[in-house]
Design an enzyme around this catalytic site. Sequence first.
Site, PDB file in Angstrom:
ATOM      1  N   ASP A 196      -5.403   7.859   9.579  1.00  0.00           N
ATOM      2  CA  ASP A 196      -5.159   6.776   8.636  1.00  0.00           C
ATOM      3  C   ASP A 196      -4.434   7.292   7.392  1.00  0.00           C
ATOM      4  OD1 ASP A 196      -7.484   8.206   8.231  1.00  0.00           O
ATOM      5  OD2 ASP A 196      -8.687   6.507   7.580  1.00  0.00           O
TER       6      ASP A 196
ATOM      7  N   ASP B  95       1.846   7.934  19.646  1.00  0.00           N
ATOM      8  CA  ASP B  95       2.591   6.731  20.013  1.00  0.00           C
ATOM      9  C   ASP B  95       2.853   5.883  18.772  1.00  0.00           C
ATOM     10  OD1 ASP B  95       3.778   4.719  21.440  1.00  0.00           O
ATOM     11  OD2 ASP B  95       1.991   4.133  22.556  1.00  0.00           O
TER      12      ASP B  95
ATOM     13  N   TYR C 188      -5.014   6.727  27.068  1.00  0.00           N
ATOM     14  CA  TYR C 188      -4.145   6.076  28.044  1.00  0.00           C
ATOM     15  C   TYR C 188      -4.459   6.490  29.474  1.00  0.00           C
ATOM     16  CZ  TYR C 188      -1.206   4.742  24.042  1.00  0.00           C
ATOM     17  OH  TYR C 188      -0.735   4.219  22.861  1.00  0.00           O
TER      18      TYR C 188
ATOM     19  N   ASP D 162       6.632   5.944  16.061  1.00  0.00           N
ATOM     20  CA  ASP D 162       7.394   4.722  15.792  1.00  0.00           C
ATOM     21  C   ASP D 162       7.527   4.495  14.290  1.00  0.00           C
ATOM     22  OD1 ASP D 162       7.627   4.341  18.468  1.00  0.00           O
ATOM     23  OD2 ASP D 162       6.713   2.360  18.526  1.00  0.00           O
TER      24      ASP D 162
ATOM     25  N   LYS E 193      -8.974  12.265  14.082  1.00  0.00           N
ATOM     26  CA  LYS E 193      -9.982  11.426  13.409  1.00  0.00           C
ATOM     27  C   LYS E 193     -11.334  12.122  13.570  1.00  0.00           C
ATOM     28  CE  LYS E 193     -10.935   7.636  11.098  1.00  0.00           C
ATOM     29  NZ  LYS E 193     -10.540   7.525   9.677  1.00  0.00           N
TER      30      LYS E 193
END
Length: 357
Positions: A223, A247, A142, A251, A191
């Site tokens: 994942d 992020d 970001y 959620d 990852k």
Amino acid sequence: MHFNIAAIPGDGIGPELIEQAILVLEKIGKSFGHSFSFEKVQAGGCAIDAYGEALPEETLNICRQSDSVLLGAIGGPRWDHLEGSQRPEKALLKLRKELGLYANIRPAILLEALRDACPLRPDIAEAGINLCVVRELTGGIYFGEQGTKEGKSGAVAYDTEIYSAGEIERIARTAFKVAGKRRKKVTSIDKANILESSRLWRFVVCEVAKDFPDVELNHMYVDNAAMQLIRDPGQFDVILTTNMFGDILSDEAAMITGSIGMLPSASLGDRDRGMYEPVHGSAPDIEGQDKANPIATILSAAMMLRHSFDCEEEASAIEHAVAKVLEQDYRTTDIMSRGKKTVGTKEMGGLICEAID
């Protein structure tokens, strides 16, 4: 004690929710002998409409001078046509960067009264969910280099994931400290089988872990983590991860605890001042309809009392009041189930105020 709070109602349902959080804080003030001053300032889409920019300098200065910041919600489809650098969400990124808020703390707890609202199998819900996502907030993709250019097949867009060892170390230390006050387990999400930034992430986290021998550390690819949150959320205590992965996963954690309208968050740095906001967005489809769930924003105010003002008893009073109202079967539409009583935004806020002892 007196506290100065910068309140950013923001867009969509944000103003409705901030109003209820302020009422709850004022009730806390009366019950515990504190006083609060709230200065409402604009950021996000409403600031773009009024001032032509998502984060006016006046708003930023007031936030800098405050004891803490309470945020409603920012953004919405109304401003989707704007270029990336001009969108409402840029206000959030700049606030976090300018205020030095690099650690996002997002507890996800399935309350006993809301087990029926959990979308997972009953046996998983009955086992309980109580985890905390610690998300790095001012680095990663970001904040990396981004842009567009022309390629052989047309337009090319790019976003760069970038982390320094220092950025990783400070968020890792935050996660281990949080875990030390919980069940003493950190699961670091990366990852590392693909990304160079994740390989540095894993190396630095392992180095920091040496300073916290009483905290168990394990690693998981993102994942697999997304799957495990659905399959067996009870295995997690503290989830430590990057800006983008956090992020997404926070959620997901919010939804499995009943509703994204239930989860608060705290954005913290090296100072006591923090920024507190619900995990959910601005939900313009229910704006002004008295349907939004104010609990996440109210619980964010409780986190403010705990983390910025060192008012543990007061924070607990809000959390107990929320649990009490839910145990009395009152529900907003997002957490409604058969046999419960539907209430609106204002009534839910009022019931929580009344339940504060």
